[in-house]
Design an enzyme around this catalytic site. Structure first.
Site, PDB file in Angstrom:
ATOM      1  N   SER A  50     -21.759  74.626  95.432  1.00 31.53           N
ATOM      2  CA  SER A  50     -21.139  75.949  95.626  1.00 31.53           C
ATOM      3  C   SER A  50     -20.779  76.113  97.083  1.00 31.53           C
ATOM      4  O   SER A  50     -21.453  75.559  97.970  1.00 31.53           O
ATOM      5  CB  SER A  50     -22.119  77.058  95.230  1.00 31.53           C
ATOM      6  OG  SER A  50     -21.649  78.322  95.680  1.00 31.53           O
ATOM      7  N   TYR A  66     -30.549  80.581  95.880  1.00 34.30           N
ATOM      8  CA  TYR A  66     -29.347  79.933  95.334  1.00 34.30           C
ATOM      9  C   TYR A  66     -28.650  79.123  96.425  1.00 34.30           C
ATOM     10  O   TYR A  66     -28.291  77.954  96.219  1.00 34.30           O
ATOM     11  CB  TYR A  66     -28.408  80.997  94.771  1.00 34.30           C
ATOM     12  CG  TYR A  66     -27.162  80.447  94.107  1.00 34.30           C
ATOM     13  CD1 TYR A  66     -27.222  79.836  92.858  1.00 34.30           C
ATOM     14  CD2 TYR A  66     -25.914  80.548  94.724  1.00 34.30           C
ATOM     15  CE1 TYR A  66     -26.073  79.338  92.241  1.00 34.30           C
ATOM     16  CE2 TYR A  66     -24.766  80.054  94.121  1.00 34.30           C
ATOM     17  CZ  TYR A  66     -24.851  79.449  92.876  1.00 34.30           C
ATOM     18  OH  TYR A  66     -23.707  78.957  92.271  1.00 34.30           O
TER      19      TYR A  66
HETATM   20  P1  NDP Z   1     -22.257  80.123  83.500  1.00 38.61           P
HETATM   21  O1  NDP Z   1     -23.513  80.897  83.628  1.00 38.61           O
HETATM   22  O2  NDP Z   1     -21.027  80.796  83.065  1.00 38.61           O
HETATM   23  O3  NDP Z   1     -22.517  78.842  82.565  1.00 38.61           O
HETATM   24  C1  NDP Z   1     -23.650  78.049  82.858  1.00 38.61           C
HETATM   25  C2  NDP Z   1     -23.631  76.812  81.986  1.00 38.61           C
HETATM   26  O4  NDP Z   1     -24.769  76.023  82.378  1.00 38.61           O
HETATM   27  C3  NDP Z   1     -23.778  77.152  80.527  1.00 38.61           C
HETATM   28  O5  NDP Z   1     -23.045  76.211  79.760  1.00 38.61           O
HETATM   29  C4  NDP Z   1     -25.269  76.992  80.290  1.00 38.61           C
HETATM   30  O6  NDP Z   1     -25.564  76.554  78.982  1.00 38.61           O
HETATM   31  C5  NDP Z   1     -25.599  75.859  81.237  1.00 38.61           C
HETATM   32  N1  NDP Z   1     -26.993  75.862  81.642  1.00 38.61           N
HETATM   33  C6  NDP Z   1     -27.635  76.767  82.425  1.00 38.61           C
HETATM   34  N2  NDP Z   1     -28.924  76.435  82.533  1.00 38.61           N
HETATM   35  C7  NDP Z   1     -29.087  75.296  81.811  1.00 38.61           C
HETATM   36  C8  NDP Z   1     -30.179  74.455  81.553  1.00 38.61           C
HETATM   37  N3  NDP Z   1     -31.396  74.708  82.032  1.00 38.61           N
HETATM   38  N4  NDP Z   1     -29.996  73.371  80.773  1.00 38.61           N
HETATM   39  C9  NDP Z   1     -28.771  73.085  80.257  1.00 38.61           C
HETATM   40  N5  NDP Z   1     -27.699  73.846  80.466  1.00 38.61           N
HETATM   41  C10 NDP Z   1     -27.855  74.933  81.239  1.00 38.61           C
HETATM   42  O7  NDP Z   1     -22.044  79.444  84.937  1.00 38.61           O
HETATM   43  P2  NDP Z   1     -20.750  78.819  85.622  1.00 38.61           P
HETATM   44  O8  NDP Z   1     -19.929  78.098  84.637  1.00 38.61           O
HETATM   45  O9  NDP Z   1     -20.145  79.847  86.483  1.00 38.61           O
HETATM   46  O10 NDP Z   1     -21.475  77.785  86.614  1.00 38.61           O
HETATM   47  C11 NDP Z   1     -21.456  76.383  86.422  1.00 38.61           C
HETATM   48  C12 NDP Z   1     -21.863  75.738  87.743  1.00 38.61           C
HETATM   49  O11 NDP Z   1     -20.957  76.140  88.764  1.00 38.61           O
HETATM   50  C13 NDP Z   1     -23.254  76.135  88.233  1.00 38.61           C
HETATM   51  O12 NDP Z   1     -23.887  75.019  88.815  1.00 38.61           O
HETATM   52  C14 NDP Z   1     -22.967  77.204  89.272  1.00 38.61           C
HETATM   53  O13 NDP Z   1     -23.992  77.302  90.220  1.00 38.61           O
HETATM   54  C15 NDP Z   1     -21.680  76.672  89.864  1.00 38.61           C
HETATM   55  N6  NDP Z   1     -20.853  77.645  90.561  1.00 38.61           N
HETATM   56  C16 NDP Z   1     -20.333  78.747  89.916  1.00 38.61           C
HETATM   57  C17 NDP Z   1     -19.554  79.645  90.615  1.00 38.61           C
HETATM   58  C18 NDP Z   1     -18.976  80.870  89.985  1.00 38.61           C
HETATM   59  O14 NDP Z   1     -18.478  81.744  90.738  1.00 38.61           O
HETATM   60  N7  NDP Z   1     -18.972  81.019  88.665  1.00 38.61           N
HETATM   61  C19 NDP Z   1     -19.233  79.435  92.038  1.00 38.61           C
HETATM   62  C20 NDP Z   1     -19.826  78.251  92.606  1.00 38.61           C
HETATM   63  C21 NDP Z   1     -20.590  77.394  91.876  1.00 38.61           C
HETATM   64  P3  NDP Z   1     -26.272  77.493  77.872  1.00 38.61           P
HETATM   65  O15 NDP Z   1     -25.518  78.775  77.821  1.00 38.61           O
HETATM   66  O16 NDP Z   1     -26.124  76.668  76.630  1.00 38.61           O
HETATM   67  O17 NDP Z   1     -27.702  77.650  78.295  1.00 38.61           O
END
Ligand code: NDP
Length: 256
Positions: free
Chosen positions: A151, A165
């Site tokens: 991030s 974070y």
């Molecule tokens: P969301 O919360 O929208 O989606 C998160 C995804 O990660 C879901 O598919 C969820 O699956 C999965 N997930 C979370 N915890 C687990 C776990 N313990 N095991 C397996 N799967 C898991 O997040 P984003 O798509 O926004 O974020 C994705 C990545 O991008 C993250 O690493 C985040 O830190 C990073 N990021 C996001 C930003 C943003 O503004 N959105 C900016 C910068 C970085 P399920 O629902 O099935 O649990």
């Protein structure tokens, strides 16, 4: 001779490749699954709390003519991740591309943030990247690609409540540099994509918090998850074989 047209190929850039994406059921991870599959890779992806969305995504990819396999595995559970990797390679063969995307955003002031939330942040955002990479490497082809989703908060944390974070995403910067050195002899590249605000359940563009971020940005909007997936596809693809140990920011000018 027209070299451009003579080198133009209709082959998909990731044809014959296999990919494993953690946290692919929603948001950025789902966009990465779709993009890698459209680029020709056979994709396996994990989910934890969203089984319906995961199965619907796998079906949608198959309906488009791609290959996607949804596997339940908590990224923080090493045994579950190892099982999922074994199932993925049984189905699709050795792995070429690992995308460590799963992440959590737990917010709170350092004065009140619980140790449970601190540990969860560390376990999912950092330890899980190490665990999945270590478990994937014996199953990964030489010349493979590891792409983490960090991030821009690894570089800049302009609001209160994000200490843990930000720490977790800064930790990935060092991890990719060290891993790139370890894996260079196998021609495996290791990179970190650092998105800025991206419109997902984690950070919806229309929420008050999301809107407040636009004042900090040159482009004053969230990224669409497909824009982040595009950078991952570049790092996974044939043009990026010389990119390794890099932290690549895609943030609409959030850190400018
Ligand atoms: P969301 O919360 O929208 O989606 C998160 C995804 O990660 C879901 O598919 C969820 O699956 C999965 N997930 C979370 N915890 C687990 C776990 N313990 N095991 C397996 N799967 C898991 O997040 P984003 O798509 O926004 O974020 C994705 C990545 O991008 C993250 O690493 C985040 O830190 C990073 N990021 C996001 C930003 C943003 O503004 N959105 C900016 C910068 C970085 P399920 O629902 O099935 O649990």
């Amino acid at each position: 001779m027209n070299t451009l047209s003579s080198s133009t190929s209709t082959a998909l850039p990731l044809a014959g490749k296999t990919a494993f994406v953690t946290g692919g059921s929603r948001g950025i991870g789902a966009a990465i699954v779709r993009r890698l599959a459209r680029d020709g890779a056979a994709v396996a992806f994990t989910y934890r709390g969203s089984p319906e969305q995961a199965q619907a995504l796998a079906k949608a990819v198959d309906a488009e003519g791609g290959r996607a396999l949804a596997l339940a595995a908590d990224a923080a559970d090493p045994a579950a991740v190892r099982r999922a990797l074994a199932m993925a390679t049984d189905a699709h063969g050795p792995i070429d591309i690992l995308v460590n995307n799963a992440g959590v955003l737990l917010l709170g002031s350092v004065e009140t943030f619980t140790l449970e939330d601190f540990d969860r942040t560390w376990d999912v955002n950092v330890r899980a990247v190490f665990v999945a990479s270590q478990a994937a490497l014996p199953r990964m082809n030489d010349g493979g690609r590891i792409v983490n989703i960090g991030s821009v908060n690894g570089d800049r944390m302009p609001f209160p409540g994000g200490a843990a974070y930000a720490m977790s995403k800064s930790a990935l910067q060092g991890l990719v540099r060290g891993m790139a050195r370890d894996l260079g002899p196998r021609r495996i590249t290791v990179n970190n994509v650092q998105p800025g605000p991206t419109d997902t359940d984690m950070n919806p563009e229309k929420a008050d918090f999301g809107k407040s971020l636009h004042d900090l940005m040159a482009l004053q909007r969230h990224a669409h998850p497909d824009e982040i997936a595009g950078m991952v596809a570049y790092l996974a693809g044939p043009d990026a074989g010389f990119v390794t140990g890099a932290n690549l920011t895609i943030d609409g000018g959030f850190g400018a």
